[in-house]
Design a protein around this motif. Structure first.
Motif, PDB file in Angstrom:
ATOM      1  N   GLU A 111      -6.033 -13.347  15.337  1.00  0.00           N
ATOM      2  CA  GLU A 111      -4.675 -13.251  14.779  1.00  0.00           C
ATOM      3  C   GLU A 111      -4.657 -12.285  13.584  1.00  0.00           C
ATOM      4  O   GLU A 111      -3.758 -11.446  13.467  1.00  0.00           O
TER       5      GLU A 111
ATOM      6  N   ASP B 214     -10.154 -17.870  16.880  1.00  0.00           N
ATOM      7  CA  ASP B 214      -8.791 -17.444  17.206  1.00  0.00           C
ATOM      8  C   ASP B 214      -8.051 -16.888  15.991  1.00  0.00           C
ATOM      9  O   ASP B 214      -7.287 -15.933  16.095  1.00  0.00           O
ATOM     10  N   ARG B 215      -8.303 -17.510  14.850  1.00  0.00           N
ATOM     11  CA  ARG B 215      -7.626 -17.061  13.624  1.00  0.00           C
ATOM     12  C   ARG B 215      -8.064 -15.639  13.265  1.00  0.00           C
ATOM     13  O   ARG B 215      -7.271 -14.836  12.775  1.00  0.00           O
TER      14      ARG B 215
ATOM     15  N   THR C 231      -4.821  -8.677  14.524  1.00  0.00           N
ATOM     16  CA  THR C 231      -3.516  -8.138  14.918  1.00  0.00           C
ATOM     17  C   THR C 231      -2.670  -7.822  13.681  1.00  0.00           C
ATOM     18  O   THR C 231      -2.041  -6.764  13.596  1.00  0.00           O
ATOM     19  N   GLU C 232      -2.694  -8.738  12.716  1.00  0.00           N
ATOM     20  CA  GLU C 232      -1.940  -8.484  11.469  1.00  0.00           C
ATOM     21  C   GLU C 232      -2.463  -7.219  10.788  1.00  0.00           C
ATOM     22  O   GLU C 232      -1.677  -6.405  10.288  1.00  0.00           O
TER      23      GLU C 232
END
Ligand SMILES: Cc1cc2nc3c(=O)[nH]c(=O)nc-3n(C[C@H](O)[C@H](O)[C@H](O)COP(=O)(O)O)c2cc1C
Length: 227
Positions: A213, A209-210, A216-217
């Motif tokens: 994330e 999941d990280r 997306t960043e």
């Protein structure tokens, strides 16, 4: 945890073809990873650090240094979004596996301004217009091998795009060092995100999941800097 002498993770998503062109990656006895300049192909040995340039994205080079694969994960995401070739910086003499020994060595190298020799350089750096340049924060600085890379490659006239992972204390002087050592480059706004913290036993944090994330960043940042 991956050490420079150990193999990269099997689930690495880096485009292996691109990577092999630059790295000449070859398994060595003991499950190691040879990031030298020579690629063993059948019985022939050929230079592999001079990839041919055929498409636009071939003018993009993604250079990274990574011990526990967090910065590598960001390099992989950048390659998936932008394309280009990937080059992993590896010191000729691998750093110690033991964390405390490593920290002492890095402290000393920084204090002395020592830049360790690398296994391999990018021979045709002039072929690239854009160089993404990624490293973890070490001792609140750019790791010594990345300083070596900057002193051995002329990035003048290129667009240089820094990226970083860190244990929660930020980039330190890393991005400033890149600017200082590339006075004739167009150094763009860098990307930084939290990675692992080996000191506390957190190795590869940018996964699952990280990793999404961080993707997306990264895509937000790439849009912002129009890359
Ligand atoms: C020798 C060493 C020194 C470090 N120094 C710092 C530091 O000064 N500040 C910080 O936030 N993180 C520091 N870290 C943590 C790394 O920056 C962080 O774990 C990073 O995500 C590792 O990237 P990698 O997995 O690509 O090697 C250090 C890690 C190591 C191994």
């Amino acid at each position: 945890m991956r050490e420079n002498t150990l193999s990269t993770s099997n689930d690495s998503e880096i485009d292996r073809t691109s990577r092999r062109k630059l790295l000449g990656a070859a398994a060595v006895a003991g499950g190691g990873f040879l990031a030298g300049c020579i690629h063993q192909s059948g019985s022939e040995t050929e230079e592999q650090n001079t990839p041919s340039q055929t498409a636009d994205e071939d003018s993009v080079l993604i250079v990274f240094f990574s011990r526990t694969e967090n910065t590598q994960a960001v390099a992989e995401i950048i390659q998936q979004e932008v394309g280009g070739e990937v080059f992993e910086v590896l010191p000729a003499d691998p750093y110690p596996v033991d964390y405390d020994t490593l920290v002492s060595q890095v402290d000393q190298e920084n204090e002395e301004g020592y830049t360790p020799p690398l296994q391999c350089n990018v021979e045709n750096i002039e072929a690239y217009d854009t160089v993404f340049f990624g490293a973890p924060t070490w001792d609140m600085q750019l790791p010594p091998p990345m300083k070596t890379f900057l002193s051995e490659h002329d990035l003048g006239g290129k667009t240089v795009v820094p990226f970083n992972t860190n244990g929660g204390y930020g980039v330190g002087s890393s991005f400033q060092t890149i600017e200082d050592r590339c006075p004739d480059a167009d150094v763009r706004e860098g990307f930084s995100t939290r990675g692992g913290l080996e000191r506390d036993g957190v190795y590869l944090a940018i996964q699952d999941d990280r990793r999404e994330e961080v993707r997306t960043e990264v895509t937000d940042w790439l849009q912002r800097i129009r890359m």
